[in-house]
Design an enzyme around this catalytic site. Structure first.
Site, PDB file in Angstrom:
ATOM      1  N   SER A   1       0.971  -1.069   0.241  1.00 22.20           N
ATOM      2  CA  SER A   1       0.058  -0.066  -0.123  1.00 22.20           C
ATOM      3  C   SER A   1       0.830   1.165   0.052  1.00 22.20           C
ATOM      4  O   SER A   1       2.171   1.134  -0.366  1.00 22.20           O
ATOM      5  CB  SER A   1      -1.035  -0.018   1.042  1.00 22.20           C
ATOM      6  N   ASN A   2       0.216   2.394   0.272  1.00 24.81           N
ATOM      7  CA  ASN A   2       1.021   3.631   0.205  1.00 24.81           C
ATOM      8  C   ASN A   2       0.389   4.529   1.541  1.00 24.81           C
ATOM      9  O   ASN A   2      -0.153   4.120   2.048  1.00 24.81           O
ATOM     10  CB  ASN A   2       1.004   4.264  -0.826  1.00 24.81           C
ATOM     11  N   ARG A   3       1.095   5.883   1.685  1.00 29.10           N
ATOM     12  CA  ARG A   3       0.983   6.555   2.943  1.00 29.10           C
ATOM     13  C   ARG A   3      -0.224   7.570   2.690  1.00 29.10           C
ATOM     14  O   ARG A   3      -0.271   8.248   3.622  1.00 29.10           O
ATOM     15  CB  ARG A   3       2.256   7.438   3.185  1.00 29.10           C
ATOM     16  N   SER A   4      -0.894   7.104   1.820  1.00 33.12           N
ATOM     17  CA  SER A   4      -2.224   8.251   1.672  1.00 33.12           C
ATOM     18  C   SER A   4      -3.035   8.117   2.786  1.00 33.12           C
ATOM     19  O   SER A   4      -3.420   7.036   3.269  1.00 33.12           O
ATOM     20  CB  SER A   4      -2.650   7.773   0.350  1.00 33.12           C
TER      21      SER A   4
ATOM     22  N   ALA B   1      -4.549   7.606  -4.061  1.00 32.60           N
ATOM     23  CA  ALA B   1      -3.347   7.208  -4.440  1.00 32.60           C
ATOM     24  C   ALA B   1      -3.464   5.564  -4.882  1.00 32.60           C
ATOM     25  O   ALA B   1      -3.228   4.727  -4.032  1.00 32.60           O
ATOM     26  CB  ALA B   1      -2.191   7.471  -3.291  1.00 32.60           C
TER      27      ALA B   1
END
Ligand code: CTP
Length: 434
Positions: free
Chosen positions: A237-240, A308
């Protein structure tokens, strides 16, 4: 429709001073204008619910000026209210330190006077035009819209005297009533008399504070990261944080749009009057997006793609948790590209609707940032790209962004995400009008 409704509308249209301030000034947000609500509380156990109305208004950026009757103070401590509003509570009609006449000046410049809760006695007083305390005199003097949220025991509400007073107040066409509703009251009995829910009252009051320039538009917003599962315990995943998309959805709904928010895995509360669809992966989001927008994109007037979306997902999703002993010291993770959701929509669009807005998170600055955003705008066939630097956007309640179109770039100062959301929505309004 009651016999007076037509007449009421006409009166409201004819009578300039009863229109909210933003309507008089033409609709758009005036720079630095902070809408204000004078919130008058009278003595009812429902006062505790009024505190939540205040909280929702303050959260929406509204200045709330609290006025309490003597009996309201029996239910809620003035310091609670003053603390929430960051404003002193006003109670006294006469104050030697305050110049002018309080009951006249309190509502000058206010978008709306809210009487929350309104007791049977307050309704009776207004029906007769009594002005024997600050709140009553203020209501009698107000030239702004007045909204009243009655709360009382069902037997008081049903009483013919109260019903006569309600009819009188409504026939004067100066006061709008919200509720009461049927439900359980403080004594445990059930009937009509319970104050309307705080969210409903706050939404009504906010409609006086915020220009309703998006009424009739259906806006789809995506938000948050996507999560691409590797096995039942692990994912990419990502930091959004999702905050930007939720801010766009919140502001669009407050300005009157019908909003569908497609959210990746985030734990943010759903904004008022927003329909939320929760998804997990990029392909889940893709499916939801097409379902909501329709194959010909005919179900949306605008798409704001703040999500994102993960560009890649694991080639294989393991059914059982990958064991360290089996994987060994090093391993290689096979990834496959996810679809580019915005580019897919951009490719299908033939006319000017829906307006398409993308977000570009880069680690570039200045001209390079604008150039990268414009490349994305062309590649994905969208109208506007909101370009920001990773350091300015992640996990914050504010953001610094540049609005990039094919022909221009508008660098904005750092501002709360809700305010940036308003700028994006203004661009959509301009695009829809053009
Ligand atoms: N986007 C999308 N689908 C993807 C990736 C991105 O719809 N698979 C959308 C995002 O929601 C955003 C815009 O495209 O509105 C730009 O996203 P960004 O991640 O900055 O661009 P990418 O095309 O992924 O380019 P890169 O990661 O190489 O910068």
């Amino acid at each position: 429709m009651g016999p007076n409704d037509d007449e009421k509308r006409n009166t409201l249209e004819r009578t300039g001073p009863w229109r909210p301030a933003w309507a008089v000034t033409g609709g758009g947000r005036e720079a630095g204008h902070r809408p204000s609500v004078v919130l008058g509380m009278s003595g009812s156990i429902a006062a505790f619910k009024a505190v939540e109305v205040v909280r929702l208004l303050v959260k929406a950026g509204v200045r709330v000026v609290p006025v309490m009757t003597e009996s309201a103070k029996e239910f809620i401590g003035p310091s609670t209210l003053a603390g929430l509003c960051s404003e002193p509570v006003v109670t006294e009609m006469f104050d030697p330190t305050c110049p002018g006449e309080r009951h006249v000046s309190l509502t000058a410049g206010a978008e709306v006077l809210a009487l929350v809760p309104s007791t049977a006695e307050l309704i009776a007083a207004l029906a007769q035009g009594r002005a024997n305390d600050l709140l009553r005199a203020t209501a009698l003097c107000a030239r702004c819209p007045v909204v009243m949220a009655p709360a009382m025991h069902p037997r008081m509400w049903e009483h013919p005297a109260t019903q006569r007073n309600v009819a009188t107040v409504l026939s004067d066409n100066r006061i709008e009533m919200i509720g009461p509703v049927r439900g359980e009251v403080a004594t445990g009995e059930v009937g009509v008399g319970r104050m309307a829910e705080p969210e409903e009252i706050a939404a009504k009051l906010l409609s006086y504070c915020v220009p309703q320039d998006l009424v009739g538009l259906r806006i789809v917003v995506t938000a948050g990261p996507t999560a691409e599962d590797l096995d039942p315990a692990r994912y990419l995943s990502n930091r959004s944080s999702g905050k930007m998309g939720f801010a766009v959805a919140e502001r669009a709904a407050a300005r009157g749009a019908t909003v569908i928010l497609i959210a990746g895995p985030v734990s943010l509360p759903t904004p008022q009057r927003v329909k939320r669809v929760d998804v997990r992966s990029a392909t889940n989001m893709q499916k939801a997006l097409w379902e909501v927008m329709g194959a010909d994109l005919g179900h949306a007037d605008a798409l704001v793609m703040t999500a994102a979306v993960a560009d890649y997902r694991p080639e294989e999703r393991f059914e059982y948790k990958m064991k360290r002993a089996k994987v060994g010291k090093t391993t290689t993770l096979g990834l496959v590209a996810n679809p580019d959701l915005l580019a897919e929509v951009g490719a299908v669009r033939t006319g000017v609707r829906p307006v398409l807005v993308g977000f570009a998170l880069e680690t570039l600055v200045d001209d390079e940032l604008v150039a990268a955003a414009r490349d994305k705008l062309r590649a994905k066939g969208v109208d506007l790209v909101v370009a920001n630097h990773a350091a300015d956007a992640f996990d914050r309640d504010d953001n610094r962004a540049t609005l990039v179109t094919l022909s221009g770039a508008d660098p904005l100062p750092r501002m709360p995400k809700t305010e940036l959301a308003d700028h994006v929505l203004d661009a959509i309004v301009a695009s829809c009008a053009g």
